[in-house]
Write a protein that holds these residues in place. Structure first.
Motif, short mmCIF file in Angstrom:
data_model
loop_
_atom_site.label_atom_id
_atom_site.label_comp_id
_atom_site.label_asym_id
_atom_site.label_seq_id
_atom_site.Cartn_x
_atom_site.Cartn_y
_atom_site.Cartn_z
N THR A 38 0.83 -1.21 0.00
CA THR A 38 0.00 0.00 0.00
C THR A 38 0.86 1.26 0.00
N ALA A 39 1.90 1.27 0.82
CA ALA A 39 2.79 2.43 0.87
C ALA A 39 3.54 2.60 -0.46
N ALA A 41 2.43 1.67 -3.42
CA ALA A 41 1.45 2.15 -4.38
C ALA A 41 1.24 3.65 -4.23
N ARG A 42 1.11 4.11 -3.00
CA ARG A 42 0.93 5.53 -2.74
C ARG A 42 2.15 6.32 -3.22
N ALA A 43 3.34 5.84 -2.90
CA ALA A 43 4.57 6.55 -3.27
C ALA A 43 4.76 6.60 -4.78
N GLY A 45 2.24 6.42 -6.99
CA GLY A 45 1.05 6.93 -7.65
C GLY A 45 0.29 5.87 -8.41
N ARG A 47 -2.52 2.34 -8.22
CA ARG A 47 -3.57 1.67 -7.45
C ARG A 47 -2.94 0.50 -6.71
N PRO A 48 -3.41 0.20 -5.50
CA PRO A 48 -2.86 -0.93 -4.74
C PRO A 48 -2.92 -2.25 -5.51
#
Length: 129
Positions: A38-39, A41-43, A45, A47-48
């Motif tokens: 998840t982290a 994916a966020r970093a 940009g 989708r998980p």
């Protein structure tokens, strides 16, 4: 001009046939250490679900491994394997070797000195927010 040099350096070392997303994940794990899908994916940009596919491919290639998060056993922390670390080490050596040969064979001693003197300024530019 700078992008051509960066491209040439990248050509000197590869970890196989990886996608840009897979390379980005490996570089992030090397730079930042263990983290969750998840982290990542966020970093990056993403989708998980898309990141999960990237991570699965890296796990299947033996470059990433997951283990239970000691602070929350429901989460999985991803980390580089020894194989991935060795690829980074040997890749950096190949890049260093190529760059050293390129400097020695294509620059005059004066140009090499000028290049060396510019390194602190280039570092400051690279670190500019």
């Amino acid at each position: 001009m700078l992008s051509r040099l960066v491209r040439r350096l990248r050509e000197q070392s590869t970890v196989g046939d990886l996608t840009k997303s897979q390379e980005a994940v490996l570089l992030r794990l090397e730079r930042d250490g263990s983290t969750t899908t998840t982290a990542l994916a966020r970093a990056e940009g993403m989708r998980p679900q898309s990141m999960a596919q990237v991570v699965q491919a890296l796990e299947e290639a033996g470059l990433v491994t997951g283990s239970a998060d000691p602070s929350d056993g429901r989460r999985t922390l991803l980390a580089l394997t020894d194989t991935a670390r060795e690829h980074f080490r040997t890749g950096r050596l190949a890049k260093d070797d190529w760059l050293t040969r390129a400097i020695l064979h294509s620059l005059t001693p004066e140009e090499a000195d000028l290049l060396a003197a510019s390194v602190p300024a280039l570092r400051r530019l690279a670190d500019y927010p």
